[in-house]
Design an enzyme around this catalytic site. Structure first.
Site, mmCIF file in Angstrom:
data_model
loop_
_atom_site.group_PDB
_atom_site.id
_atom_site.type_symbol
_atom_site.label_atom_id
_atom_site.label_comp_id
_atom_site.label_asym_id
_atom_site.label_seq_id
_atom_site.Cartn_x
_atom_site.Cartn_y
_atom_site.Cartn_z
ATOM 1 N N ASN A 7 -8.380 1.905 -3.547
ATOM 2 C CA ASN A 7 -7.996 3.446 -3.118
ATOM 3 C C ASN A 7 -8.719 5.031 -2.938
ATOM 4 O O ASN A 7 -8.340 5.355 -4.354
ATOM 5 C CB ASN A 7 -6.344 3.372 -2.875
ATOM 6 C CG ASN A 7 -6.202 4.727 -1.679
ATOM 7 O OD1 ASN A 7 -6.647 5.377 -1.044
ATOM 8 N ND2 ASN A 7 -4.594 4.631 -1.957
ATOM 9 N N GLY B 194 -0.611 6.789 -11.357
ATOM 10 C CA GLY B 194 -1.097 7.828 -11.310
ATOM 11 C C GLY B 194 -0.560 8.580 -12.985
ATOM 12 O O GLY B 194 -0.993 9.647 -13.234
ATOM 13 N N HIS C 226 1.862 3.715 2.089
ATOM 14 C CA HIS C 226 2.076 4.333 0.649
ATOM 15 C C HIS C 226 2.792 5.013 0.004
ATOM 16 O O HIS C 226 2.777 6.075 1.245
ATOM 17 C CB HIS C 226 0.221 5.042 0.837
ATOM 18 C CG HIS C 226 -0.004 4.984 -1.098
ATOM 19 N ND1 HIS C 226 -0.048 6.009 -2.238
ATOM 20 C CD2 HIS C 226 -1.219 4.361 -1.955
ATOM 21 C CE1 HIS C 226 -0.084 5.753 -3.305
ATOM 22 N NE2 HIS C 226 -1.193 4.941 -2.975
ATOM 23 N N LYS D 268 -8.903 7.767 -2.389
ATOM 24 C CA LYS D 268 -7.380 9.050 -1.633
ATOM 25 C C LYS D 268 -8.305 10.127 -1.322
ATOM 26 O O LYS D 268 -9.364 9.184 -0.747
ATOM 27 C CB LYS D 268 -7.048 9.181 -2.677
ATOM 28 C CG LYS D 268 -5.556 7.866 -3.308
ATOM 29 C CD LYS D 268 -5.094 8.299 -4.804
ATOM 30 C CE LYS D 268 -4.535 7.230 -4.723
ATOM 31 N NZ LYS D 268 -2.589 7.359 -5.847
ATOM 32 N N GLU E 56 3.152 -0.959 -5.359
ATOM 33 C CA GLU E 56 3.149 -0.021 -6.119
ATOM 34 C C GLU E 56 4.400 0.271 -6.656
ATOM 35 O O GLU E 56 5.576 1.804 -5.675
ATOM 36 C CB GLU E 56 2.708 1.048 -5.408
ATOM 37 C CG GLU E 56 0.680 0.197 -4.988
ATOM 38 C CD GLU E 56 0.530 1.017 -4.671
ATOM 39 O OE1 GLU E 56 -1.033 1.563 -5.234
ATOM 40 O OE2 GLU E 56 0.592 2.556 -3.678
ATOM 41 N N GLU F 137 2.381 7.488 -1.115
ATOM 42 C CA GLU F 137 1.632 9.829 -1.392
ATOM 43 C C GLU F 137 1.867 9.528 0.502
ATOM 44 O O GLU F 137 2.798 10.514 0.633
ATOM 45 C CB GLU F 137 0.371 9.883 -1.856
ATOM 46 C CG GLU F 137 0.537 9.497 -3.030
ATOM 47 C CD GLU F 137 -0.933 9.129 -3.778
ATOM 48 O OE1 GLU F 137 -1.542 9.143 -3.041
ATOM 49 O OE2 GLU F 137 -0.690 8.926 -4.526
ATOM 50 N N SER G 213 -1.460 2.502 -11.613
ATOM 51 C CA SER G 213 -2.405 2.703 -12.959
ATOM 52 C C SER G 213 -2.848 1.112 -13.814
ATOM 53 O O SER G 213 -3.303 0.799 -14.986
ATOM 54 C CB SER G 213 -1.597 3.080 -14.004
ATOM 55 O OG SER G 213 -0.969 4.609 -13.702
#
Length: 254
Positions: free
Chosen positions: A12, A177, A97, A14, A171, A99, A217
């Site tokens: 991904n 991150g 996701h 992003k 996730e 985000e 990560s």
């Protein structure tokens, strides 16, 4: 894999990259060695570069969009449809996701509609779920994930045949991150719980065949230990998918 589930690694990208950096990354992927018979690889560039990447990438690696809406066309400024994704060569979509949930406020109900419509339109789905740090610390991980799964796949009931076109990406939000990663044992425990949920709520066959991948990560240093776990069928990789080390991650279980 002993499970019979083909290893799956998604990258991904992003909101990162430009023509030069993406061209260099595509070259790394084209030159990298891996066995497509053993590992399925999908990369997800920003939408404006999807066509460019699809046209220049080796055919053994397929392309995903990072989002798509639950309609074929219409007055939805800023969105794309699954049909548009297919038109420029993308065959997968990343949906749900963290985000999209936590930065852009997408609800379980909206994500479920998007997942259902993408599948109906012929786009395969990487469906993301995950818990916040406070849920983990309160011992509520399973409760939160089961609720997200129920919302995704009961709001828009799926035919059993549709499950062959779904990959579940676990996730943990606290590991995305941040440099923090669930231990292999923590990740395996959650993946096993998710497989048990599928067996109880969908079917034993779907539970045995559906790939559940880990994201949070993942890097070249921790991927092999994670890949050894029985219920971890691959990875959804963020920052490390923008580096040459992504080839190491692709080969984590070989």
């Amino acid at each position: 894999m002993a499970s019979g589930r083909k290893f799956f690694v998604g990258g991904n990208w992003k909101m990162n990259g430009d023509r030069d950096s993406i061209g260099a990354l595509v070259q790394v992927l084209n030159d990298g060695e891996f066995n497509p018979a053993e590992t399925e690889v999908v990369v997800s560039p920003p939408m404006v570069y999807v066509g460019l990447v699809q046209q220049s990438l080796r055919p053994e690696i397929t392309v995903a969009v990072q989002n798509c809406y639950a309609a074929a066309k219409g007055a939805f400024t800023g969105e794309i449809s699954p049909q548009m994704a297919l038109d420029v060569g993308a065959t997968w979509a990343i949906l749900g996701h963290s985000e999209r949930r936590n930065v852009f406020g997408e609800s379980d109900e909206l994500i479920a509609r998007k997942v259902g419509f993408a599948l109906q339109s012929g786009v395969k789905v990487i469906a993301c779920i995950g818990e916040q740090l406070e849920h983990r610390e309160a011992g509520q991980t399973a409760e939160v994930l089961y609720a997200q799964m129920a919302a995704l796949f009961k709001t828009e009931p799926l035919e059993l045949s549709a499950w062959s076109n779904i990959v579940i990406a676990y996730e943990p939000v606290w590991a995305i991150g941040t440099g923090k990663t669930a231990t292999p044992e923590q990740a395996q425990e959650v993946h096993h719980q998710l497989r048990e949920w599928l067996a109880a709520n969908v079917s034993v066959q779907v539970a045995a065949e559906t790939r559940i991948i880990y994201g949070g990560s993942v890097n070249a240093n921790n991927c092999r230990e994670l890949a050894k776990q029985a219920d971890i069928d691959g990875f959804l990789v963020g920052g490390a998918s923008l580096k040459p080390d992504f080839i190491t991650i692709i080969n984590a279980q070989s």
